[in-house]
Design an enzyme around this catalytic site. Structure first.
Site, mmCIF file in Angstrom:
data_model
loop_
_atom_site.group_PDB
_atom_site.id
_atom_site.type_symbol
_atom_site.label_atom_id
_atom_site.label_comp_id
_atom_site.label_asym_id
_atom_site.label_seq_id
_atom_site.Cartn_x
_atom_site.Cartn_y
_atom_site.Cartn_z
ATOM 1 N N LYS A 1 3.822 -1.529 12.103
ATOM 2 C CA LYS A 1 4.790 -0.682 12.820
ATOM 3 C C LYS A 1 5.003 0.632 12.076
ATOM 4 C CE LYS A 1 8.304 -3.100 14.113
ATOM 5 N NZ LYS A 1 9.593 -3.835 14.148
ATOM 6 N N LYS B 1 10.006 -8.423 5.187
ATOM 7 C CA LYS B 1 11.024 -9.047 6.033
ATOM 8 C C LYS B 1 11.756 -10.090 5.213
ATOM 9 C CE LYS B 1 12.126 -8.678 10.479
ATOM 10 N NZ LYS B 1 11.874 -7.488 11.300
ATOM 11 N N TYR C 1 20.680 2.109 28.097
ATOM 12 C CA TYR C 1 19.982 3.386 28.313
ATOM 13 C C TYR C 1 19.095 3.328 29.553
ATOM 14 C CZ TYR C 1 21.693 4.555 23.668
ATOM 15 O OH TYR C 1 22.499 4.790 22.591
ATOM 16 N N LYS D 1 18.175 10.385 3.330
ATOM 17 C CA LYS D 1 19.487 10.982 3.081
ATOM 18 C C LYS D 1 20.122 10.373 1.816
ATOM 19 C CE LYS D 1 23.757 9.670 4.981
ATOM 20 N NZ LYS D 1 24.879 9.686 5.912
ATOM 21 N N SER E 1 15.944 4.284 10.170
ATOM 22 C CA SER E 1 16.163 3.766 8.809
ATOM 23 C C SER E 1 15.536 4.704 7.786
ATOM 24 C CB SER E 1 15.525 2.381 8.639
ATOM 25 O OG SER E 1 16.404 1.378 9.061
ATOM 26 N N HIS F 1 0.834 -1.214 0.000
ATOM 27 C CA HIS F 1 0.000 0.000 0.000
ATOM 28 C C HIS F 1 0.859 1.251 0.000
ATOM 29 C CE1 HIS F 1 0.963 0.090 4.254
ATOM 30 N NE2 HIS F 1 0.338 1.225 4.392
ATOM 31 N N ARG F 2 2.100 1.113 0.449
ATOM 32 C CA ARG F 2 3.068 2.201 0.352
ATOM 33 C C ARG F 2 4.380 1.596 -0.110
ATOM 34 N NH1 ARG F 2 2.347 6.388 5.434
ATOM 35 N NH2 ARG F 2 1.370 7.963 4.144
ATOM 36 N N LYS G 1 9.597 -2.208 3.550
ATOM 37 C CA LYS G 1 10.764 -2.053 4.417
ATOM 38 C C LYS G 1 10.774 -3.103 5.508
ATOM 39 C CE LYS G 1 14.219 0.672 5.652
ATOM 40 N NZ LYS G 1 14.989 -0.569 5.811
HETATM 41 N N1 GLU Z 1 14.555 -5.146 11.824
HETATM 42 C C1 GLU Z 1 14.078 -3.942 12.411
HETATM 43 C C2 GLU Z 1 12.623 -4.079 12.847
HETATM 44 O O1 GLU Z 1 12.171 -5.179 13.113
HETATM 45 C C3 GLU Z 1 14.355 -2.711 11.566
HETATM 46 C C4 GLU Z 1 13.752 -2.655 10.211
HETATM 47 C C5 GLU Z 1 14.240 -1.498 9.345
HETATM 48 O O2 GLU Z 1 15.002 -0.642 9.806
HETATM 49 O O3 GLU Z 1 13.820 -1.459 8.194
HETATM 50 O O4 GLU Z 1 11.924 -3.138 13.020
#
Ligand code: GLU
Length: 368
Positions: free
Chosen positions: A93, A105, A240, A367, A361, A64-65, A69
């Site tokens: 997410k 993934k 942290y 960038k 990311s 959809h986008r 990633k």
């Molecule tokens: N593997 C990471 C996650 O589960 C990062 C994914 C990313 O930066 O594209 O969110």
């Protein structure tokens, strides 16, 4: 639990949430579906002259986008159901933090400990080439990143392979994120997921009303925390949180854990892990051979920062933490979630808590 399906668990959350919307059932079905599932096998030459056939996946959950990633996982437990679930979680997410990507993934079914560095390089470069062959990678199509078992080194190999094939593309460095800073990466990406976990927990514990309901004082100061996993996410989260005033009482690694009620030194533990491959030799704490037991230890906050399916219907009744902070993707199963919520445990969900990685990311991609 052999019939456990991580992907079904993720889908059932969509069904649950969908009931609160006006969306027609068919649209909910489309939101759940993995648009493309690519499984492939390829050979690599080993240092001793032999061959191994490597099994790998790239799943694009939602177009959809674009680009889609998500990270690439190297683990001997990788399977199609897992990669599909992780890809779906990436979609949700990104939507939650308004990062304009679909979810994806990758997975490579290997135990990284079984291979020499040059062999891992061959595995990674050939994996990238296979993705290129099928149009499954590119700055506007599909942009991988690190995940369990991979890091900046692997991303550098992917970027180098991709730019070799497409030297004319001005955006070619944007075909993968999580690269070393010296190779078109971005400062802060390595720490980003752990930093996000820290901020998510810090915010959650700052709400006095919620803490009162859990029988806790507001603020991080003095909170006793057990972290599962001392990889990139676990280490940075623990670091942290410790700097923020919390006490890390336990660290559980897959090959054994360490517990000390008065607190552990995360930097010392990391150094020990790097030099010996395990933390159980740490002399300022009690070694715990079966580290899964540590998920049931007394603490205020439990931070599973390793893999999915760690808190299940079997151990959830014994969890004593007041807050479970999902730094990993899918560490609490759906059945376990119901048990924890019944016990009034606060759960900070993965797709919110660990979204810092993909957020940074996005800045790296922009960038590039
Ligand atoms: N593997 C990471 C996650 O589960 C990062 C994914 C990313 O930066 O594209 O969110």
């Amino acid at each position: 639990m052999s019939d456990y399906s991580f992907f079904n668990d993720v889908c059932s959350y969509v069904d649950k949430a969908g009931k609160f919307t006006e969306h027609p059932i068919g649209l909910i079905e489309q939101i759940k579906a993995c648009n493309s599932v690519y499984k492939f096998n390829y050979p690599i030459r080993l240092a001793d002259g032999g061959y191994h056939v490597i099994t790998a996946w790239r799943v694009q959950h939602s177009h959809h986008r674009l680009p889609v990633k998500g990270g690439i996982r190297y683990s001997s437990n990788v399977n199609e159901d897992e990669v599909m679930a992780l890809a779906a979680l990436m979609t949700f997410k990104c939507a939650l933090v308004d990062v304009p990507f679909g979810g994806a993934k990758g997975g490579v079914c290997i135990d990284t400990g079984d291979y020499k560095v040059q062999e891992l390089e061959s595995i990674t470069r050939r994996y990238t080439t296979e993705l290129i062959k099928k149009n499954f990678i590119g700055p506007a199509l599909d942009v991988p990143a690190p995940d369990y078992g991979t890091g900046a080194r692997e991303m550098a190999w992917i970027s180098d392979t991709y730019t070799t094939f497409f030297p004319e593309q001005i955006n070619a460095y944007g075909a993968v994120t999580g690269k070393p800073v010296s190779l078109h990466g971005i400062r802060g990406r390595t720490e980003a997921t752990g930093r996000g976990v820290f901020y998510g927990i810090k915010e959650a514990v700052s709400i006095a009303e919620d803490m009162k309901a859990l029988g806790l004082q507001p603020g991080l100061e003095g909170k006793k925390i057990i972290v599962q996993g001392l990889g990139n996410v676990g280490y940075h989260s623990a670091k942290y949180l410790q700097e923020g005033g919390a006490i890390i009482t336990g660290v559980a690694e897959y090959n054994g854990g360490i517990y000390n009620e008065d607190g552990l030194d995360i930097e010392e533990l990391l150094q020990l892990k790097k030099s010996s491959g395990a933390i159980t030799g740490y002399n300022k704490g009690k070694a715990v051979e079966n580290s899964l037991e540590m998920l049931e230890y007394e603490c205020d906050i439990l931070v599973p920062a390793a893999l999915e399916n760690q808190i299940t219907s079997e151990n959830a009744p014994n969890v004593k933490a007041k807050i479970v902070a999902e730094a990993a993707n899918g560490p609490v199963t759906k059945d376990a979630e119901a048990i924890l919520l019944k016990k009034d445990v606060m759960i900070l969900p993965d797709l919110y808590l660990n979204a810092g990685g993909v957020t940074v990311s996005y800045f790296e991609w922009l960038k590039n």
